[in-house]
Design a protein around this motif. Structure first.
Motif, PDB file in Angstrom:
ATOM      1  N   PHE A   1       0.802  -1.036   0.178  1.00 34.82           N
ATOM      2  CA  PHE A   1      -0.044  -0.098  -0.043  1.00 34.82           C
ATOM      3  C   PHE A   1       0.866   1.252   0.282  1.00 34.82           C
ATOM      4  O   PHE A   1       0.742   2.419  -0.490  1.00 34.82           O
ATOM      5  N   ASN A   2       2.266   1.118   0.109  1.00 32.46           N
ATOM      6  CA  ASN A   2       3.233   1.830   0.133  1.00 32.46           C
ATOM      7  C   ASN A   2       2.425   3.745   1.335  1.00 32.46           C
ATOM      8  O   ASN A   2       3.006   4.493   0.959  1.00 32.46           O
ATOM      9  N   VAL A   3       2.430   2.704   2.509  1.00 29.30           N
ATOM     10  CA  VAL A   3       1.324   3.866   3.419  1.00 29.30           C
ATOM     11  C   VAL A   3       2.367   3.167   4.894  1.00 29.30           C
ATOM     12  O   VAL A   3       2.548   1.687   5.036  1.00 29.30           O
ATOM     13  N   LYS A   4       2.440   3.925   5.635  1.00 31.11           N
ATOM     14  CA  LYS A   4       2.837   3.094   7.234  1.00 31.11           C
ATOM     15  C   LYS A   4       2.032   1.866   7.348  1.00 31.11           C
ATOM     16  O   LYS A   4       0.767   1.621   7.776  1.00 31.11           O
ATOM     17  N   THR A   5       3.142   0.663   7.976  1.00 31.36           N
ATOM     18  CA  THR A   5       2.063  -0.498   7.905  1.00 31.36           C
ATOM     19  C   THR A   5       1.471  -0.949   9.567  1.00 31.36           C
ATOM     20  O   THR A   5       1.831   0.091  10.428  1.00 31.36           O
ATOM     21  N   ASP A   6       0.539  -0.921   9.093  1.00 31.68           N
ATOM     22  CA  ASP A   6       0.408  -1.612  11.191  1.00 31.68           C
ATOM     23  C   ASP A   6       0.111  -3.216  11.312  1.00 31.68           C
ATOM     24  O   ASP A   6      -0.375  -3.375  12.593  1.00 31.68           O
ATOM     25  N   ASP A   7       1.134  -4.043  10.510  1.00 31.61           N
ATOM     26  CA  ASP A   7       1.709  -5.580  10.692  1.00 31.61           C
ATOM     27  C   ASP A   7       2.738  -5.399  10.340  1.00 31.61           C
ATOM     28  O   ASP A   7       3.164  -5.430   9.232  1.00 31.61           O
TER      29      ASP A   7
ATOM     30  N   GLN B   1       4.097  -7.706  11.563  1.00 32.46           N
ATOM     31  CA  GLN B   1       4.685  -9.196  10.652  1.00 32.46           C
ATOM     32  C   GLN B   1       4.761  -9.135   8.950  1.00 32.46           C
ATOM     33  O   GLN B   1       4.881 -10.933   8.950  1.00 32.46           O
ATOM     34  N   ARG B   2       4.587  -8.364   8.224  1.00 34.90           N
ATOM     35  CA  ARG B   2       4.322  -9.013   7.100  1.00 34.90           C
ATOM     36  C   ARG B   2       5.796  -8.929   6.834  1.00 34.90           C
ATOM     37  O   ARG B   2       6.782  -8.363   7.293  1.00 34.90           O
ATOM     38  N   ASP B   3       6.412  -9.531   5.075  1.00 28.19           N
ATOM     39  CA  ASP B   3       7.279  -9.805   4.942  1.00 28.19           C
ATOM     40  C   ASP B   3       7.883  -8.841   3.796  1.00 28.19           C
ATOM     41  O   ASP B   3       8.672  -8.784   2.972  1.00 28.19           O
ATOM     42  N   ASP B   4       7.127  -7.318   3.370  1.00 31.80           N
ATOM     43  CA  ASP B   4       7.686  -6.036   2.631  1.00 31.80           C
ATOM     44  C   ASP B   4       7.176  -5.037   3.199  1.00 31.80           C
ATOM     45  O   ASP B   4       7.374  -4.296   2.772  1.00 31.80           O
ATOM     46  N   LEU B   5       7.917  -5.224   4.401  1.00 30.90           N
ATOM     47  CA  LEU B   5       8.072  -4.010   5.672  1.00 30.90           C
ATOM     48  C   LEU B   5       9.624  -3.106   4.661  1.00 30.90           C
ATOM     49  O   LEU B   5      10.758  -4.039   4.329  1.00 30.90           O
ATOM     50  N   PHE B   6       9.999  -1.794   5.250  1.00 32.49           N
ATOM     51  CA  PHE B   6      10.510  -1.015   4.756  1.00 32.49           C
ATOM     52  C   PHE B   6      10.613  -0.044   5.215  1.00 32.49           C
ATOM     53  O   PHE B   6       9.587   0.662   5.173  1.00 32.49           O
ATOM     54  N   SER B   7      11.595   0.492   5.646  1.00 35.37           N
ATOM     55  CA  SER B   7      11.647   2.368   6.869  1.00 35.37           C
ATOM     56  C   SER B   7      11.827   2.787   5.805  1.00 35.37           C
ATOM     57  O   SER B   7      13.049   3.373   4.584  1.00 35.37           O
ATOM     58  N   VAL B   8      11.482   4.716   6.092  1.00 32.98           N
ATOM     59  CA  VAL B   8      10.980   5.183   5.797  1.00 32.98           C
ATOM     60  C   VAL B   8      11.548   6.271   6.849  1.00 32.98           C
ATOM     61  O   VAL B   8      11.392   6.003   8.007  1.00 32.98           O
ATOM     62  N   MET B   9      11.900   7.596   6.618  1.00 35.95           N
ATOM     63  CA  MET B   9      12.414   8.991   7.233  1.00 35.95           C
ATOM     64  C   MET B   9      10.835   9.468   6.338  1.00 35.95           C
ATOM     65  O   MET B   9      10.679   9.904   5.251  1.00 35.95           O
ATOM     66  N   LYS B  10      10.463  10.225   7.922  1.00 31.06           N
ATOM     67  CA  LYS B  10       8.612  11.365   7.194  1.00 31.06           C
ATOM     68  C   LYS B  10       8.934  11.911   7.634  1.00 31.06           C
ATOM     69  O   LYS B  10       9.647  12.376   9.200  1.00 31.06           O
ATOM     70  N   VAL B  11       8.748  13.695   7.008  1.00 28.28           N
ATOM     71  CA  VAL B  11       8.942  14.633   7.098  1.00 28.28           C
ATOM     72  C   VAL B  11       7.661  15.162   6.968  1.00 28.28           C
ATOM     73  O   VAL B  11       6.854  15.617   5.786  1.00 28.28           O
TER      74      VAL B  11
END
Length: 276
Positions: A81-87, A89-99
């Motif tokens: 979804f290209n948004v902050k995750t609620d789950d 445990q997903r295997d498609d997560l990546f870290s971002v910096m939000k401003v």
């Protein structure tokens, strides 16, 4: 097209600036920014950096003064979804910096509200991953979203302006720098007195307009001003912005002046969980 840094004399011809001293060096573009800048453990403390600026904007021909909050925090996105995750445990997560940049100011007729959200992969401060912007005033709402694609950015918009009410367009170029990201990106500069480089810069989107963005062939110059690093951005000969940054990590933006009157001066900063 990959951009390379220009020699000082080219800047003198193009923008009429004074030629830097002989210690100025031309650097490869890949060496301008620290790609690990956002990997510092300070961003792992579960809190957000909340900086308040005394801000000015010119609206209806007058200077409007207001508090502009800049919120910087690490989040986990999911690719689906290209948004902050609620789950988590997903295997498609990546870290971002939000401003997040929020401002509200009054005019004689009605108030304005702006909220701009910018997202960057932690290891790529120079590449905008996603940006959304909303503007509200009594005439209506404006929404803009820019998402990175394989060839550039997909721009979706919705506004109350005839001709730009609802639509989308493509913006070519994955190596574009966005003016609205500079308060974050320039913190990651490999600061050095006399550093100069060129880059294509997309004009600020903090407004209620949904027109096609303007892209400048811009030049940057870094100078050591004792207690701060000073960065000058020449978009065109008569369009120059300046930014100053603290020399100590995390190199917070201290002041900003722009050719069109969006100016900032740091008032205070703290770290806390603003969402609680």
């Amino acid at each position: 097209m990959k951009k390379h840094l220009t020699m000082a004399i080219l800047l003198t011809v193009a923008f009429g600036c004074e030629q830097p001293n002989s210690s100025s060096i031309s650097y490869p573009a890949s060496e301008v920014f620290h790609h690990d800048w956002a990997m510092n453990k300070i961003w792992e403390d579960g809190q957000a950096e909340v900086a308040h600026y005394d801000a000015e904007m010119i609206v209806y021909g007058k200077v409007r003064k207001f508090d502009n909050a800049y919120i910087t925090v690490k989040e986990e996105f999911n690719k689906d979804f290209n948004v902050k995750t609620d789950d988590y445990q997903r295997d498609d997560l990546f870290s971002v910096m939000k401003v997040n940049k929020f401002g509200r100011f009054e005019t004689e007729n009605y108030p304005y509200h702006y909220l701009t959200s910018l997202f960057f992969k932690r290891e790529k401060p120079e590449q905008l991953h996603k940006m959304t912007h909303t503007g509200q005033e009594w005439c209506g709402n404006t929404f803009k979203q820019f998402e990175l694609t394989a060839s550039g950015y997909e721009y979706d918009y919705n506004s109350y302006f005839d001709g730009y009410g609802d639509g989308r367009m493509a913006i070519e170029g994955t190596d574009l720098i966005w003016e609205d990201q500079l308060s974050y990106l320039l913190r990651a500069t490999k600061f050095k007195d006399g550093l100069e480089f060129t880059k294509q810069v997309v004009d600020s989107q903090i407004n209620t307009k949904t027109r096609k963005p303007k892209i400048y062939d811009a030049s940057f110059r870094v100078s050591d001003r004792d207690s701060v690093w000073h960065v000058e951005l020449a978009l065109e000969q008569d369009k120059v912005n300046t930014y100053t940054f603290n020399k100590k990590y995390p190199n917070l933006l201290q002041e900003q002046t722009t050719w069109y009157g969006y100016n900032l001066k740091l008032n205070r900063v703290s770290r806390y969980q603003y969402w609680r």
